[in-house]
Design an enzyme around this catalytic site. Structure first.
Site, PDB file in Angstrom:
ATOM      1  N   PHE A   1       0.867  -1.186   0.000  1.00 13.65           N
ATOM      2  CA  PHE A   1       0.000   0.000   0.000  1.00 13.65           C
ATOM      3  C   PHE A   1       0.896   1.226   0.000  1.00 13.65           C
ATOM      4  O   PHE A   1       1.716   1.393   0.916  1.00 13.65           O
ATOM      5  CB  PHE A   1      -0.810  -0.101   1.289  1.00 13.65           C
ATOM      6  CG  PHE A   1      -1.715   1.020   1.686  1.00 13.65           C
ATOM      7  CD1 PHE A   1      -3.027   1.059   1.243  1.00 13.65           C
ATOM      8  CD2 PHE A   1      -1.293   1.989   2.597  1.00 13.65           C
ATOM      9  CE1 PHE A   1      -3.905   2.039   1.690  1.00 13.65           C
ATOM     10  CE2 PHE A   1      -2.168   2.970   3.048  1.00 13.65           C
ATOM     11  CZ  PHE A   1      -3.482   2.988   2.588  1.00 13.65           C
TER      12      PHE A   1
ATOM     13  N   PRO B   1       7.851  11.354   1.288  1.00 14.44           N
ATOM     14  CA  PRO B   1       8.744  12.152   2.142  1.00 14.44           C
ATOM     15  C   PRO B   1       8.036  13.368   2.751  1.00 14.44           C
ATOM     16  O   PRO B   1       8.266  13.706   3.898  1.00 14.44           O
ATOM     17  CB  PRO B   1       9.862  12.570   1.176  1.00 14.44           C
ATOM     18  CG  PRO B   1       9.890  11.477   0.155  1.00 14.44           C
ATOM     19  CD  PRO B   1       8.460  11.015   0.000  1.00 14.44           C
TER      20      PRO B   1
ATOM     21  N   GLY C   1      15.890  -8.031  34.106  1.00 14.57           N
ATOM     22  CA  GLY C   1      17.164  -7.445  34.543  1.00 14.57           C
ATOM     23  C   GLY C   1      18.172  -7.436  33.413  1.00 14.57           C
ATOM     24  O   GLY C   1      17.803  -7.244  32.247  1.00 14.57           O
TER      25      GLY C   1
ATOM     26  N   GLU D   1       1.009   3.316  10.436  1.00 13.35           N
ATOM     27  CA  GLU D   1      -0.442   3.359  10.179  1.00 13.35           C
ATOM     28  C   GLU D   1      -1.123   4.427  11.046  1.00 13.35           C
ATOM     29  O   GLU D   1      -2.215   4.246  11.565  1.00 13.35           O
ATOM     30  CB  GLU D   1      -1.073   1.973  10.360  1.00 13.35           C
ATOM     31  CG  GLU D   1      -0.579   1.025   9.262  1.00 13.35           C
ATOM     32  CD  GLU D   1      -1.392  -0.242   9.113  1.00 13.35           C
ATOM     33  OE1 GLU D   1      -2.615  -0.181   9.252  1.00 13.35           O
ATOM     34  OE2 GLU D   1      -0.773  -1.296   8.820  1.00 13.35           O
TER      35      GLU D   1
END
Ligand code: COS
Length: 405
Positions: free
Chosen positions: A125, A130, A361, A385
């Site tokens: 899709f 940019p 840890g 999304e």
């Protein structure tokens, strides 16, 4: 949440299938694929065989013919073990295939959906550019009508399956004077970049799909998480797209893609929830066996409180996700609920994985345990999304509209 109370036999069967597949074929390789940033075609083939790449589509189009809840369960269950495999299902199905199922004409549906739903080829899709991220209407890619074709120029970024995929739905501006109403969507095809691997495995490529000249995948992203999912740029250089590849009518691309994102948000909510649950299960297991001060750390209240918070928030997240799925399945409005599920669960995934690393840890910070991968995989859920900020904006608009009546 009592699963047997909320889910049908069929839903539970899907869950068991995915659970078994994830245990046998994903868990053993997830860490290695993550380290190598490798996309595993063998598992694409297996997922296709199990019907996991077309869960909600009708059988006549090559899908499994199951309900939306089954589809959401598949994403959720897979993400407990590996988010990269889960995003393959989600991006391929909702983003890559659903626009053709929902907005395509009969010819387009029959031409492309069986190839996608069976997992023969992968879909993607193309919306983000940019300068058009959260501002999806800022699309600069142009589609100029010339005779019986459109000529596309521009590029898309951060596209899941950009390299490995062959069928893409993308947006481009057909009328620059009309804002979002001048954006249209198209179906584009190109060969996979992984031709040799795809051929060796027998999925990923279909000879009948035209290699559109000038349409190609660009740079592969080297990402923090979702590392075994393929994310790339798509480049369009004078790509001639026949007019029959226009998806829907001219000018409908933006609203169609916004609706697609509404559905996608339930999937990303489920994916995020799966990451949170996977991390919680690891933390619970570790806390029960790890001993300090002469007893398992799960005996300490400080650890119990963290596990309690994780379990409570996961329970809340499950209700949000499966409620949104139920609304979608019953044809009711679900945009607000999908945004809420995505917002809550993606932020939950970050909280839960961070706690899981803390409970482990020093070991949690190493690659000896899966929780550090889960923490890295969680972050993108707050971004992709639609960022958390966009979800809040969408929810806010719904709330204000409801108040205004
Ligand atoms: N469903 C159907 N139609 C929608 C819609 C939706 N979810 N959201 C918007 N529209 C319609 C509007 O109704 C409006 O049509 P009208 O003018 O006829 O009323 C048109 O689309 C423009 O909408 P709007 O004015 O709200 O557009 P904005 O430019 O303000 O943008 C947001 C809306 C911010 C919600 C949109 O740009 C967005 O979702 N951005 C995030 C994009 C994203 O998630 N990207 C992720 C990467 S893709 S995987």
């Amino acid at each position: 949440m009592d699963d047997t109370f909320y889910f049908s036999e069929q839903n539970l069967a899907v869950r068991d299938t995915v659970r078994e597949f994830a245990r046998d074929h994903v868990a053993p390789v997830a860490a290695k694929l993550d380290a190598e940033g490798k996309f595993l075609w063998e598992n694409v083939r297996r997922m296709g065989e199990l019907g996991l790449l077309g869960v909600p589509w009708p059988e006549e189009l090559g899908g499994a013919g199951l309900d939306i809840t089954s589809y959401i369960i598949a994403i959720h269950e897979m993400a407990k073990v590996d988010a990269s495999h889960a995003i393959t299902i989600s991006a391929h199905t909702t983003l890559g295939t659903s626009p053709i199922v929902k907005f395509g004409n009969d010819e387009q549906r029959h031409r492309y959906v069986p190839l996608l739903a069976s997992g023969k080829v992968l879909g993607g899709f193309g919306l983000t550019e940019p300068s058009a991220g959260s501002d999806a209407g800022g699309t600069r890619t142009r589609a100029e009508k010339r005779g019986d074709r459109y000529v596309l120029n521009g590029s898309k970024i951060f596209i899941t399956h950009g390299g490995v995929g062959e069928i893409f739905v993308v947006t481009a501006v057909t009328d620059a004077t009309r804002g979002t109403k001048g954006i249209s969507s198209f179906i584009l095809t190109k060969p996979t970049t992984d031709l040799d691997s795809a051929r060796a495995v027998g999925v990923g490529h279909d000879e009948s799909l035209p290699a559109m000249k000038g349409f190609r995948a660009g740079k592969k992203e080297d990402k923090l998480g979702w590392r075994s999912s393929d994310t790339r740029e798509l480049v369009f250089e004078d790509v001639e797209v026949p007019e029959e590849n226009l998806l829907g009518r001219e000018g409908e691309g933006f609203t169609n893609f916004m609706q697609t994102l509404d559905s996608g948000r339930i999937g990303i909510g489920a994916l995020s929830l799966g990451i949170a649950e996977g991390a919680y299960e690891e933390a619970l297991k570790y806390a029960s066996i790890r001993k300090q001060f002469g007893k398992p750390i799960a005996d300490f209240q400080g650890i119990q409180f963290q596990l309690s918070d994780m379990a409570t928030e996961i329970e809340a997240g499950r209700h949000l996700v499966f409620h949104a799925a139920w609304l979608a399945q019953h044809g009711k409005p679900f945009g607000k609920e999908a945004a809420m599920a995505k917002l809550f669960c993606s932020e939950l995934a970050m909280r839960a994985t961070t706690k899981a690393v803390q409970i482990h840890g020093g070991y949690g910070y190493t690659k000896d345990y899966p929780v550090e991968r889960m923490m890295r995989d969680a972050k993108i859920c707050e971004i992709g999304e639609g960022t958390s900020e966009i979800q809040r904006l969408v929810i806010g608009r719904h709330i204000l509209r409801e108040v205004a009546g």
